[in-house]
Motif scaffolding. Sequence first.
Motif, mmCIF file in Angstrom:
data_model
loop_
_atom_site.group_PDB
_atom_site.id
_atom_site.type_symbol
_atom_site.label_atom_id
_atom_site.label_comp_id
_atom_site.label_asym_id
_atom_site.label_seq_id
_atom_site.Cartn_x
_atom_site.Cartn_y
_atom_site.Cartn_z
ATOM 1 N N LEU A 1 -7.940 1.823 4.688
ATOM 2 C CA LEU A 1 -7.573 0.821 3.610
ATOM 3 C C LEU A 1 -6.884 -0.436 4.068
ATOM 4 C CD1 LEU A 1 -6.756 3.601 0.623
ATOM 5 C CD2 LEU A 1 -9.038 2.255 0.981
ATOM 6 N N ALA A 2 -5.910 -0.066 5.144
ATOM 7 C CA ALA A 2 -5.062 -1.225 5.542
ATOM 8 C C ALA A 2 -6.030 -2.134 6.335
ATOM 9 C CB ALA A 2 -4.316 -0.552 6.608
ATOM 10 N N LEU B 1 4.305 1.828 2.112
ATOM 11 C CA LEU B 1 5.241 2.892 1.965
ATOM 12 C C LEU B 1 4.680 3.986 2.474
ATOM 13 C CD1 LEU B 1 6.828 2.167 -1.663
ATOM 14 C CD2 LEU B 1 7.616 1.585 0.595
ATOM 15 N N MET B 2 5.259 4.593 3.543
ATOM 16 C CA MET B 2 4.473 5.929 4.219
ATOM 17 C C MET B 2 5.100 7.190 4.113
ATOM 18 S SD MET B 2 1.744 6.472 6.386
ATOM 19 C CE MET B 2 1.388 4.930 7.027
ATOM 20 N N ASP B 3 4.560 8.361 3.677
ATOM 21 C CA ASP B 3 4.920 9.619 3.810
ATOM 22 C C ASP B 3 4.719 10.083 5.306
ATOM 23 O OD1 ASP B 3 6.037 11.971 2.821
ATOM 24 O OD2 ASP B 3 4.251 12.739 2.267
ATOM 25 N N MET C 1 0.889 -1.144 -0.063
ATOM 26 C CA MET C 1 0.136 0.165 -0.120
ATOM 27 C C MET C 1 0.946 1.449 0.051
ATOM 28 S SD MET C 1 -3.245 1.120 2.383
ATOM 29 C CE MET C 1 -2.210 1.431 4.234
ATOM 30 N N ILE C 2 0.499 2.247 -0.738
ATOM 31 C CA ILE C 2 1.236 3.510 -0.825
ATOM 32 C C ILE C 2 0.494 4.573 -0.172
ATOM 33 C CG2 ILE C 2 2.154 5.173 -2.479
ATOM 34 C CD1 ILE C 2 2.213 2.832 -4.615
ATOM 35 N N ALA D 1 -3.769 -1.016 -2.628
ATOM 36 C CA ALA D 1 -4.258 0.160 -2.162
ATOM 37 C C ALA D 1 -3.458 1.538 -2.148
ATOM 38 C CB ALA D 1 -4.962 0.007 -0.721
ATOM 39 N N GLN D 2 -4.064 2.741 -2.328
ATOM 40 C CA GLN D 2 -3.210 3.861 -2.282
ATOM 41 C C GLN D 2 -4.212 4.843 -1.334
ATOM 42 O OE1 GLN D 2 -1.729 5.543 -5.946
ATOM 43 N NE2 GLN D 2 -2.230 3.454 -6.779
ATOM 44 N N ALA D 3 -3.544 5.411 -0.671
ATOM 45 C CA ALA D 3 -3.969 6.485 0.468
ATOM 46 C C ALA D 3 -3.484 7.948 0.435
ATOM 47 C CB ALA D 3 -4.162 6.011 1.761
#
Length: 229
Positions: free
Chosen positions: A42-43, A52-54, A5-6, A31-33
């Motif tokens: 979404l997780a 991958l977390m900003d 997930m991004i 998924a993308q958030a």
Amino acid sequence: MIRAMIVDDDALVRLGLADLLASDLDITVVAQAGDGLQAQELAAAHTPDVVLMDVRMPRLDGISAIKKLRALPRPPHVITLTTFDVEVYVYDALAAGADGFLLKDTDPAEILRAVHLVMSGSAMLHPTAARHLIDRYHHTARPQAQIAQARIATLTPRETDVLSLLADGATNAEIADGLGMRESTVKAHVSRILTSLDVGNRVQAALLVRDAGLRHAPATPPSRQGRSS
């Protein structure tokens, strides 16, 4: 297949990362958030293996989002991927439960390698992040050292051996090879170690070892030291 997930508030960044991950046949983006709150929702719905977390995002920032994801029944591995290498972000992300910390200027191949590394039970830090942790170790009084030492002292000698290699960044397979154990036995030891130390993942266990004065920072296996520590 690794389910990824991004999480990033920049749609172009999400698109670029999705294209990058799609180039690896062993990774699928589920998924993308655009912010931390959406990431939490979404997780829970898609149960990704790696996120991958900003860091800087509206509504809920990346550090807070990591804590939320780690509290899920099936918590994913998290790699913080950000433009900012501010020291507090590095330590806070790892303390919150992240398995790695990379900057967005990291070579694309290294980002893909990081996904595979955290899935194998290792950690991956951008060299700048590693330096921040080492600086913090050298310049902080660390009053928590005695507490960390006391927690580690509760482990059995065999668990301490496993923890030592774990803190050096060894995977379960590498620990099994180094100690002459079955990999399933190593997994059982690691599970008990995390419970005994009251930590959420391997990176936090390595940080505890560092706090006890036994290591400088979570490391990668010796063969990978130069590029990802």
